[in-house]
Scaffold this active site. Structure first.
Site, PDB file in Angstrom:
ATOM      1  CB  ILE A   1      16.827  -1.839  36.712  1.00  0.00           C
ATOM      2  CG1 ILE A   1      17.401  -2.211  38.085  1.00  0.00           C
ATOM      3  CG2 ILE A   1      17.357  -0.484  36.241  1.00  0.00           C
ATOM      4  CD1 ILE A   1      17.027  -1.285  39.220  1.00  0.00           C
TER       5      ILE A   1
ATOM      6  CB  THR B   1      19.541 -10.111  39.146  1.00  0.00           C
ATOM      7  OG1 THR B   1      20.769 -10.466  38.491  1.00  0.00           O
ATOM      8  CG2 THR B   1      19.836  -9.686  40.560  1.00  0.00           C
TER       9      THR B   1
ATOM     10  CB  ILE C   1      15.546  -7.028  51.756  1.00  0.00           C
ATOM     11  CG1 ILE C   1      15.527  -8.414  52.387  1.00  0.00           C
ATOM     12  CG2 ILE C   1      15.609  -5.951  52.840  1.00  0.00           C
ATOM     13  CD1 ILE C   1      16.806  -8.731  53.106  1.00  0.00           C
TER      14      ILE C   1
ATOM     15  CG  HIS D   1      18.564  -3.484  51.871  1.00  0.00           C
ATOM     16  ND1 HIS D   1      19.131  -4.299  52.810  1.00  0.00           N
ATOM     17  CD2 HIS D   1      18.521  -4.190  50.714  1.00  0.00           C
ATOM     18  CE1 HIS D   1      19.441  -5.469  52.245  1.00  0.00           C
ATOM     19  NE2 HIS D   1      19.079  -5.424  50.970  1.00  0.00           N
TER      20      HIS D   1
ATOM     21  NE  ARG E   1      24.368 -11.735  45.362  1.00  0.00           N
ATOM     22  CZ  ARG E   1      24.582 -12.336  46.535  1.00  0.00           C
ATOM     23  NH1 ARG E   1      24.011 -11.886  47.614  1.00  0.00           N
ATOM     24  NH2 ARG E   1      25.386 -13.377  46.615  1.00  0.00           N
TER      25      ARG E   1
ATOM     26  CB  SER F   1      22.408  -5.810  47.595  1.00  0.00           C
ATOM     27  OG  SER F   1      21.782  -5.323  48.740  1.00  0.00           O
TER      28      SER F   1
ATOM     29  CB  CYS G   1       0.018 -26.108  48.373  1.00  0.00           C
ATOM     30  SG  CYS G   1       0.356 -27.840  48.084  1.00  0.00           S
TER      31      CYS G   1
ATOM     32  CB  CYS H   1       2.592 -30.495  46.678  1.00  0.00           C
ATOM     33  SG  CYS H   1       1.825 -29.844  45.185  1.00  0.00           S
TER      34      CYS H   1
END
Lengths: 423, 121, 496
Positions: free
Chosen positions: C14, C42, C49, C51, C312, C339, C404, C439
């Site tokens: 934010i 956070t 996601i 949303h 959160r 969220s 990796c 790893c």
């Protein structure tokens, strides 16, 4: 495109032994590719002794053992590239790699030997709850810091896992002035050698807590406390047995995993139990002309066995490029039976055996007074009495060419026949 | 007077659990039980009379590609000398180049055992 | 004393989104954060996601800003080179009661303006997601939902803001704010600075920052969410963000591929006492596994690579608090951004800058604003010819540090030396993925530390894992400090 007879991927004990043996058996252009800044692989950080009793009939430290092979490689005039990462191997044995000097490089090999070794299981892989503080190291990473870079990773230490690296690190940390509070082992027995339990733990009064596990890691920034508990037969923590250690470090020695990302991308068939390629008597994988040896195939207990296996891979890679390996002939499958977790090699083509073949395997528990028995159907081909068997120690049985020639069918079974009750 | 110490034999992977009884009766004798072979008895008595260990460690290294050079004792030293040995190693700084097998400390602690380099650097 | 037009407190997604939005104007901006990296609260531990926006109650800030923010993601992530994939989400139903809830969510989504929502039957779900349970009878499909690298977004926003003139000051905990005639006197550790306006984006500490100048009006309750992350080898086990239908027994956990190609399950939801409680728990991880198994019966648990937890910032009113303080002119709260805060972030930034423009009477446009981030090199994605050319130009790209994930030294040096660059092992991992693979830094950790020490010109022992106090090495071996001596006597069998 530059071409080589044999490209060996990995310059640790497996790759070095394979390359030298290939050269001794008539292979001409060999290239060893190593991603680290020096040859020798993980041996360079294993500064303790105990290596070489079988191969050299004397007890060496890891770097000493490595140096003999590095010298051998140089004496043979075998080409090697350091600081070089292989990006890709095709099934036609084109190998692409990069390094700061050559840039992007593609070479064509007649045969490839995979010798990438293994990596350590991490905290995430065993899903220990708690904080994500600093101070949690795999034992091998800590070993590199302490033995090669010269830095201490902590002052107050708990070690989870009693495999040999965990035991060795308990002693190393103690000798460098740290306090090792305990070695915690989930299983009711240690996966390490007895010698190491005595000389690394008992010598320094470090408790080995069998059937225990770490249940929580406490500490916002750096580890402050490790909570442990005893576990039941299902490996679940038993309520009421919790206790904790104030410490700043948790070392993990919770297993090794063959490093087969390259093998997978080449389309090589892997064994779900070992995590490594399925191989035949010549240490050849499911792709003709691509061989594999050492910890990339299955995790070994002693480097001496890695050397032996890798010499076999190197020799056969040399035979392959000289068209001396017989392909597409009679194949016998080696099947692990009761008490045996896996057998390497997975397939045998008896026509390629010169005098004898070493079958290597791991058992699934601690046994006293059992027999390792090789059978074809109900016929015993070979049976060996073993006073002591443990999952931490590799077992092997030699089959002679004559014994192999008695096998009429397509499969033999290697199993334990237990005479006394298991411990 | 007698007292008993328990130990695990490390002569081979069998790991026999042994009991070593010290019998002090004018002369000190040791009675080893639980071992399944003569090597066990030998090991047990040695552990009671003069336990020795190989020591492997590092020393500070100047102008090597690493900061530390791995070293070991040329032979096993008495167990009770391990701490002293570590203290001696702490004070040493080696300048390269070094070859594997080079003597880094001569006659460690008067034991007639050397500290030798275990790799070239 | 240093004078600023705007001080933004908090460098999460934010704060950095607002900073970048403000950098489009000729305004002197400083972003302050107590941590040693941006995105270290956070923002670094959530589901990642974007949303669709059917979940929030119509008419709330959450509903409006979620849908608006979602629509801004493509352009923003393209300009900033942030991994974003609009893969769509499914809310799956196991029974008729669930289906009734889905119907409500569908309607709510329409009311919120969510595009292209569809209710699907059993077969359609099975076709889209063959690994889901046969007991699923339907789903709500929201094609506009997406996945994003959440910390990458904040890091990119911070870097781009800094490239456009914003000052980012880390390791800077605000301890006191005093309103004065010119605005605010902000105490940062032992230092003070003056700012005309303050934007409070302090996340879990939003109430504390507010209370430094205002009457307490809200209380942040940290709510912990635990996650399990799985290897890339199983990253395509599901192809959409898969939610369970919320019931009176809880929301269930979600199963999703991450923007980096891993498979993830989570989160739990558990109120905790303090804003730093990011431990995972045995109970939490067990809960995740059980719930995930309900949706994906043959879940590949053996491929787990790590677990983590994030917090959160929740409030009782359950909506974002985005408002100019009534009692202190020039102080804007952007608080309680739980969220769908990540999804809404770009829209929140626009809204807040609009509010600030109203208060300040407008800002002059920054004509030299560069919307695009300086391009990064992803070595492994290059063609062989490009690889060769790059190494010839800079040999550090020829040295693979993280095996990796295939990350080269060149890439690591680059992310250390960018603005808002990496100073810790985890900061390198968040930017370049070095150490994020199977790893988990076992091989590359020591090498990355070496590079960090060299580039930052510090001793390797002062390189930390993540936060300031998360030291890794405790000193040199064979040194003469207290722990260089063998502290323990060797057990002596002779004295038994």
């Amino acid at each position: 495109m530059k071409s080589y007879e044999i490209v060996v991927i990995g310059g640790g004990p497996a790759g070095l032994a394979a390359a030298i043996e290939a050269k001794s058996n008539g292979a001409k252009d060999i290239l060893v590719v190593e991603r680290d800044r020096e040859l020798g692989g993980i041996l360079q950080q294993c500064i303790h002794n105990g290596f070489g009793l079988h191969v050299f009939k004397e007890e060496l430290t890891g770097p000493e053992y490595a140096e003999r092979f590095i010298e051998g490689l140089k004496q043979q005039g075998i080409e090697y590239k350091l600081d070089t990462m292989v990006l890709d191997i095709t099934d036609h044995k084109q190998v692409s790699m990069i390094n700061p000097e050559d840039g992007f490089l593609q070479v064509q090999a007649k045969a490839v030997v995979l010798a990438m070794g293994c990596r350590e299981r991490t905290r995430g892989a065993i899903n220990i709850p708690g904080s994500r503080a600093s101070g949690i190291f795999t034992a091998g990473t800590a070993q590199r810091f302490v033995n090669m870079e010269g830095y201490m990773v902590g002052k107050d230490v708990v070690i989870l896992g009693s495999g040999d690296i965990g035991l060795i690190m308990a002693r190393r940390m103690t000798l460098e002035g740290a306090k090792v509070h305990a070695v915690v082992e989930l299983l009711p027995f240690s996966g390490g050698l007895t010698r190491n339990i005595v000389q690394c733990l008992e010598d320094f009064n470090i408790p080995l807590l069998l059937s225990h596990t770490v249940t929580n890691i406490v500490g916002k920034d750096r580890v402050k406390e490790i909570q442990i508990a005893e576990v039941d037969e299902n490996r679940r923590p038993i309520p009421g047995t919790e206790r904790s250690f104030k410490c700043d470090t948790l070392l993990l020695s919770v297993g090794l995993i063959p490093e087969n990302e390259l093998s997978k991308s080449a389309g090589i068939r892997l064994d779900g139990i070992t995590g490594g390629p399925v191989v035949n008597e010549s240490m050849e994988t499911s792709i003709e002309g691509i061989f594999a040896c050492g910890n990339v195939v299955h995790v070994h207990d002693l480097v001496d066995w890695v050397t032996e296996e890798s010499r076999r891979a190197g020799k056969n890679a040399a035979r392959y490029v000289q068209n001396q390996l017989v392909q597409g002939v009679k194949t016998i499958t080696t099947k692990p039976g009761q008490g045996v977790r896996y057998v390497v090699p997975h397939y045998i083509r008896p026509e390629n055996i010169e005098d004898k073949l070493n079958l290597m395997m791991r058992v699934d528990n601690v046994y006293h007074g059992a027999r390792l028995v090789i059978k074809e159907d109900d016929r015993v081909i070979k049976s060996i009495k073993k006073a002591h068997l443990a999952p931490g120690e590799m077992e092997s049985i030699k089959l002679t060419k004559q014994e192999l020639e008695t096998i009429a069918g397509k499969e033999i079974t290697i199993a334990l026949e237990i005479e006394e009750a298991k411990e | 007077m007698s007292k008993t110490v328990e130990m695990i034999c490390i002569s081979c992977p069998m790991g026999c659990k042994m009991a070593i009884e010290t019998i002090t009766n004018g002369v000190t004798r040791y009675k080893v039980s639980g071992n399944k072979c003569p090597r066990g008895e030998q090991y047990g008595v040695k552990e009671m009379t003069n336990p020795t260990r190989m020591v492997t460690s590092t020393v500070k290294m100047k102008n090597g590609h690493l900061n530390r050079l791995p070293v070991r004792t040329s032979d096993a030293i008495p167990k009770y000398k391990i701490s002293e040995c570590m203290a001696v190693l702490k004070a040493v700084e080696v300048e390269g180049p070094v070859k594997v097998g080079d003597v880094i400390i001569n006659n460690l602690l008067g034991l007639e055992i050397d500290i030798i380099a275990t790799r070239s650097m | 004393m240093r004078m600023y037009d705007v001080a933004i407190i908090g460098a999460g997604v934010i704060g950095t989104a607002i900073a970048r939005e403000l950098s489009k104007y000729n305004v002197k901006v400083i972003v302050l954060d107590k941590e040693n990296d941006v995105a270290n609260g956070t923002t670094k531990a959530n589901s990642g996601i974007v949303h669709a926006g059917y979940d929030a109650k119509s008419g709330t800030l959450k509903a409006r800003l979620n849908v608006a923010g979602n629509a801004m993601y493509e352009d923003l992530c393209k300009a900033l080179e942030v991994p974003f994939k609009r893969i769509g989400s499914l809310v799956v139903a196991f029974d008729e009661e669930d289906m009734a809830t889905l119907q409500e969510l569908y309607q709510q989504g329409l009311d919120n303006g969510v595009p292209n929502l569809q209710l699907l039957g059993r077969d359609e779900v099975k076709e889209m997601e063959p690994n889901l349970s046969d007991e699923i009878i339907g789903a709500l499909y929201a094609p506009s939902a997406g996945i994003v690298g959440p910390w990458e977004l904040a890091i990119a926003l911070a870097e781009n803001a800094a490239d456009n003139g914003v000052e980012i000051r880390l390791n800077a905990a605000v301890t006191q704010i005093e309103a004065n005639e010119q605005g605010f006197l902000v105490t940062v550790d032992e230092d003070t600075l003056q700012a005309k306006y303050i934007i409070n984006c302090a996340g879990l500490y939003g109430d504390k920052i507010n209370n430094m100048v205002n009457t307490p009006s809200f209380e942040i309750v940290p709510n912990r969410g635990e996650y399990n992350l799985f290897d890339k080898g199983v990253g395509d086990y599901v192809n959409h963000v898969v939610f369970q239908t919320p019931t009176k027994h809880g929301k269930g956990v979600l199963v999703l591929p991450t923007a980096h190609g891993n498979l993830m399950i989570g989160p739990t939801a558990e109120p905790v006492d303090e804003p730093e409680a990011v431990e995972t728990t045995e109970v939490g991880l067990k809960f995740l596994r059980e719930k995930a198994k309900r949706v994906v019966p043959k879940f590949p648990f053996q491929a787990v690579i790590t677990s983590f937890a994030g917090l959160r910032a929740k409030v009782k009113t359950n909506d974002f608090i985005i408002e100019a303080s009534a009692e202190t002119k020039g102080f804007i709260n952007v608080a309680a951004i739980d969220s769908p805060g990540l999804s809404a972030a770009p829209a929140i930034a626009e809204m807040v800058v609009g509010m600030l423009k109203d208060i300040a009477g407008g800002f002059a446009v920054n004509s030299s604003f560069k919307p695009n981030r300086r391009p990064s090199i992803h070595f492994m994605a290059l063609s062989p010819e490009e690889k060769a050319a790059l190494i010839a130009k800079d040999p550090r790209y020829g040295r693979v540090i993280c095996r990796c994930e295939g990350i080269t030294e060149g890439e690591i040096v680059d992310i250390i030396n960018r603005k808002a660059g990496a100073t810790s092992l985890d900061a390198v991992k968040r930017r370049a993925r070095a150490g994020a693979g199977r790893c988990q830094g076992g091989f590359c950790g020591p090498r990355v530390m070496e590079i960090l020490a060299r580039e930052l010109k510090v001793d390797i022992t002062s390189v930390v894992k993540d936060r300031k106090a998360s030291y890794i090495l405790t000193g040199a071996t064979k040194s003469n400090d207290e722990y260089g001596l063998p502290s323990q006597q060797v057990a002596d069998s002779q004295d038994i």
